[in-house]
Motif scaffolding. Structure first.
Motif, short mmCIF file in Angstrom:
data_model
loop_
_atom_site.label_atom_id
_atom_site.label_comp_id
_atom_site.label_asym_id
_atom_site.label_seq_id
_atom_site.Cartn_x
_atom_site.Cartn_y
_atom_site.Cartn_z
N ALA A 90 36.97 38.72 54.14
CA ALA A 90 36.72 37.28 54.19
C ALA A 90 37.07 36.58 52.87
CB ALA A 90 35.26 37.01 54.58
N GLY A 91 38.07 37.09 52.21
CA GLY A 91 38.52 36.44 50.98
C GLY A 91 37.71 36.80 49.74
N ALA A 92 36.75 37.74 49.88
CA ALA A 92 35.91 38.11 48.73
C ALA A 92 36.70 38.98 47.75
CB ALA A 92 34.68 38.86 49.22
N LEU A 93 36.28 38.93 46.48
CA LEU A 93 36.89 39.81 45.48
C LEU A 93 36.48 41.25 45.76
CD1 LEU A 93 36.13 37.99 42.08
CD2 LEU A 93 38.33 38.19 43.22
N GLY A 94 35.24 41.39 46.22
CA GLY A 94 34.71 42.73 46.46
C GLY A 94 33.27 42.66 46.90
N ALA A 95 32.57 43.78 46.73
CA ALA A 95 31.17 43.81 47.17
C ALA A 95 30.35 44.69 46.24
CB ALA A 95 31.08 44.34 48.59
N ILE A 96 29.10 44.28 46.06
CA ILE A 96 28.13 45.09 45.31
C ILE A 96 27.10 45.55 46.33
CG2 ILE A 96 26.34 45.04 43.54
CD1 ILE A 96 28.00 42.72 42.24
N GLY A 104 24.36 48.43 36.99
CA GLY A 104 25.44 48.20 37.93
C GLY A 104 25.76 46.72 38.06
N MET A 105 24.73 45.91 38.16
CA MET A 105 24.93 44.46 38.28
C MET A 105 25.52 43.90 36.99
SD MET A 105 24.94 41.67 39.84
CE MET A 105 24.15 41.77 41.43
N LYS A 106 25.00 44.37 35.87
CA LYS A 106 25.49 43.92 34.57
C LYS A 106 26.99 44.20 34.43
CE LYS A 106 22.03 44.41 31.17
NZ LYS A 106 21.36 45.34 30.26
N ASN A 107 27.37 45.43 34.76
CA ASN A 107 28.78 45.84 34.63
C ASN A 107 29.67 45.02 35.56
OD1 ASN A 107 27.88 47.81 32.88
ND2 ASN A 107 27.87 49.44 34.42
N ALA A 108 29.18 44.80 36.79
CA ALA A 108 29.97 44.04 37.76
C ALA A 108 30.14 42.59 37.30
CB ALA A 108 29.30 44.08 39.13
N LEU A 109 29.06 42.03 36.80
CA LEU A 109 29.10 40.64 36.35
C LEU A 109 30.07 40.49 35.16
CD1 LEU A 109 27.95 37.79 36.69
CD2 LEU A 109 26.03 38.44 35.24
N PRO A 125 33.96 48.38 37.48
CA PRO A 125 32.86 49.34 37.42
C PRO A 125 32.61 50.00 38.79
CG PRO A 125 31.99 47.13 37.55
CD PRO A 125 33.48 47.00 37.45
N VAL A 126 31.95 51.15 38.80
CA VAL A 126 31.70 51.86 40.05
C VAL A 126 30.82 51.05 41.02
CG1 VAL A 126 32.00 54.27 39.40
CG2 VAL A 126 29.84 53.14 38.88
N SER A 127 30.03 50.15 40.44
CA SER A 127 29.10 49.38 41.28
C SER A 127 29.81 48.29 42.08
CB SER A 127 28.02 48.75 40.40
OG SER A 127 28.63 48.06 39.33
N LEU A 128 31.05 48.02 41.76
CA LEU A 128 31.79 46.96 42.47
C LEU A 128 32.89 47.58 43.33
CD1 LEU A 128 32.27 43.85 42.79
CD2 LEU A 128 33.90 44.04 40.92
N THR B 250 28.46 56.86 35.06
CA THR B 250 29.39 55.81 34.63
C THR B 250 28.67 54.48 34.51
OG1 THR B 250 30.13 55.72 36.91
CG2 THR B 250 31.58 56.81 35.39
N ASP B 251 27.77 54.20 35.44
CA ASP B 251 26.95 52.98 35.37
C ASP B 251 26.21 52.90 34.04
OD1 ASP B 251 27.09 51.18 37.38
OD2 ASP B 251 25.11 51.62 38.23
N LEU B 252 25.58 54.03 33.72
CA LEU B 252 24.73 54.10 32.52
C LEU B 252 25.57 53.93 31.26
CD1 LEU B 252 21.71 54.63 32.50
CD2 LEU B 252 22.18 57.04 32.01
N VAL B 253 26.68 54.67 31.19
CA VAL B 253 27.49 54.65 29.97
C VAL B 253 28.24 53.32 29.83
CG1 VAL B 253 29.40 55.77 28.75
CG2 VAL B 253 27.69 57.16 29.92
N ASP B 254 28.77 52.79 30.96
CA ASP B 254 29.44 51.48 30.92
C ASP B 254 28.51 50.41 30.38
OD1 ASP B 254 31.70 52.55 31.93
OD2 ASP B 254 31.62 51.56 33.90
N ALA B 255 27.24 50.46 30.84
CA ALA B 255 26.30 49.39 30.47
C ALA B 255 25.94 49.42 28.99
CB ALA B 255 25.04 49.51 31.32
N THR B 256 26.14 50.56 28.34
CA THR B 256 25.84 50.60 26.90
C THR B 256 26.89 49.78 26.15
OG1 THR B 256 27.21 52.54 26.47
CG2 THR B 256 24.91 52.95 27.06
#
Lengths: 141, 375
Positions: A90-96, A104-109, A125-128, B250-256
């Motif tokens: 639906a045109g999204a960049l991706g999904a969390i 995970g949220m921090k990295n994705a953001l 990041p793996v979370s995205l 990877t989540d943990l290390v990326d976030a650092t």
């Protein structure tokens, strides 16, 4: 950047709002339904949005997503069941995927805000889950 | 009708000539007459190819008398439900002077039906001209009705199976729906729990309390990652510990955000029963968290994570090279408790080796195929 949060669980929405603000962004609003989201898309012109699929008025997150895409606003789905996302994303960049972790949220953001600012040099990041990894690339028209 | 009488007389004479050609003790003629298989002979050189001879078995089968049969074409055995295509097939074979075998619905004198397996064959003279047609009959009505019974039984069984399949399918759908619903709630609740802890951590002014809350959050989030990875494989009863480790680390290390913490992974898919997912994941979480915390000291460091099979057992190795750092005592104590409890539950062995700045922790999970398959 200005971020809209579309999520019907208010506690999760508020916590995500804090997270987004901590990362130095501005939250334009929290929407719990399709109509609230529509209103805010028109009035506050966000740069980016987080969109849950299941909202107060049913699985209308996908419709919200399509409207965001039509308005040229990048967004990602945030959902407990990413299998429910339509094939074309639906045109999204991706999904969390929920339940996401703080990291995970921090990295994705961080990744998304860099991409929107024009810096696509980082690796996702793996979370995205990126839409382009899930759906075949559409031919440029 | 004198004309018809004439035909019958001709046919009978032909039959008599045929029999007269054989001496009375001719074993073939005797067998023809006495056999239980209904048989007839027709004469194609007379008008309309009439029956010139039939045996007693044929009379018993058809219910007609000898007089009623001789001189007539075989078609009197046909009736309204006899298949026209089968009739044509017989007619064509006779016209062409060829053998033919058909299953045909015939009628007795009393109007009752019987299934007749007919074999018709031309009889030729020395010059090769057709002088007779010979036909044998076999009543296989019993077989037919048994076939019909079987077909009916089969239909009944199939209907029963279809009904049970539909029941099972709807039960399965209900179950799938329920699992999805429960899964969704568990995910939402985990995120809500994490959010509550984060909110409290935001509110508190005390660094020590905040640290405690973040230490709790870390373990809740390990469970969140487990829940996300459940039900993702085709076999929902299995959990891939490698996939979990990859995402967690990877989540943990990326976030650092630290470039001086270098992460290398050596992961092979390792499927464990879903019930083992939580304790195993808590172990990985403690060991990786510990390594990352040590790497967080000024010098950074290398972290290497291995997940693979070893001699039929599962090996999880976390290796790090970093400056030892003063641990948060309370967090370390909680970590130790979680490690011990999880290891005890799994029957896993944890071995820690220290070599200067290098720390190697091996977790060996003793599994045999039996354990691997139990839920």
């Amino acid at each position: 950047m200005k971020v809209m949060i579309v999520e019907d669980e208010m506690l999760l929405a508020m916590e995500l709002e804090s997270e987004v603000e901590m990362a130095g962004h501005e939250v334009t609003g929290l929407a719990m339904s399709r109509s609230q989201a529509q209103e805010q898309i028109g009035s506050s012109k966000p740069d980016f949005a987080f969109v849950d699929i299941h909202l107060m008025d049913g699985p209308t997150g996908v419709d919200v997503g399509r409207e965001l895409a039509a308005a040229g606003i990048p967004y990602v789905f945030v959902s407990g069941n990413i299998k429910k996302i339509p094939q074309d994303f639906a045109g999204a960049l991706g999904a969390i995927e929920k339940p996401y972790t703080m990291n995970g949220m921090k990295n994705a953001l961080a990744y998304v805000s860099a991409v929107i600012a024009g810096d696509a040099s980082g690796s996702p990041p793996v979370s995205l889950v990126l839409a382009e990894d899930v759906t075949p690339a559409k031919p440029q028209s | 009708m004198p004309e018809k009488d004439q035909f019958q007389t001709d046919a009978r004479n032909a039959g008599n000539r045929l029999v007269a050609g054989h001496v009375s003790e001719d074993p073939f003629a005797a067998a023809f007459k006495a056999t239980r298989m209904p048989m007839i002979v027709t004469d194609p050189n007379q008008s309309d190819n009439p029956i010139i001879f039939c045996n007693n078995a044929f009379l018993r089968l058809s219910g007609y008398s000898d007089d009623e049969v001789i001189g007539r074409n075989c078609r009197f055995l046909q009736g309204p439900e006899t298949d026209q295509e089968t009739i044509s097939k017989v007619r064509e074979a006779i016209a062409a002077g060829q053998d033919v075998a058909v299953d045909i619905l015939n009628y007795r004198k009393d109007g009752s039906q019987f299934w007749n397996a007919v074999f018709i064959s031309p009889v030729r003279d020395e010059a090769g001209a057709i002088i007779y047609f010979f036909a044998s009959q076999l009543d296989f009505t019993n077989v037919k009705s048994r076939e019909a019974d079987l077909a009916a039984a089969r239909h009944e069984a199939e209907a029963e199976v279809a009904k049970h399949t539909a029941n099972l399918r709807s039960a399965l759908e209900a179950r799938t729906l329920l699992v999805h619903e429960v899964d969704h709630r568990v995910k939402n609740n985990l995120l809500t729990m994490a959010s509550i802890v984060k909110m409290q951590a935001r509110v508190t002014k005390d660094d020590g309390r905040r640290q405690t809350l973040m230490s709790v959050l870390n373990r809740i989030e390990a469970l969140s990652t487990v829940q996300r990875k459940l039900f993702t494989l085709d076999d929902v009863s299995k959990f891939d510990i490698s996939e979990f480790a990859r995402e967690l680390v990877t989540d943990l290390v990326d976030a650092t955000g630290r470039k001086d913490i270098r992460l290398t992974l050596d992961l092979s898919p390792l499927l464990v029963p879903a019930v083992k997912a939580t304790p195993l994941s808590l172990i990985v979480n403690e060991l990786v968290g510990d390594a990352v915390r040590r790497g967080l000291s000024d010098g950074g460091g290398d972290i290497h994570v291995v997940v693979r099979r070893l001699n039929g057992h599962f090996l999880i190795r976390i290796e790090d090279t970093s400056e030892p750092v003063e641990p948060d005592i309370e967090n370390a104590e909680l970590g130790q408790m979680l490690l011990e409890a999880s290891a005890r539950q799994l029957g896993a062995e944890i071995e820690r080796k220290q070599d200067g700045r290098k720390t190697i922790v091996d977790v060996v999970l003793l599994v045999d195929d039996h354990q691997e398959n139990t839920h």
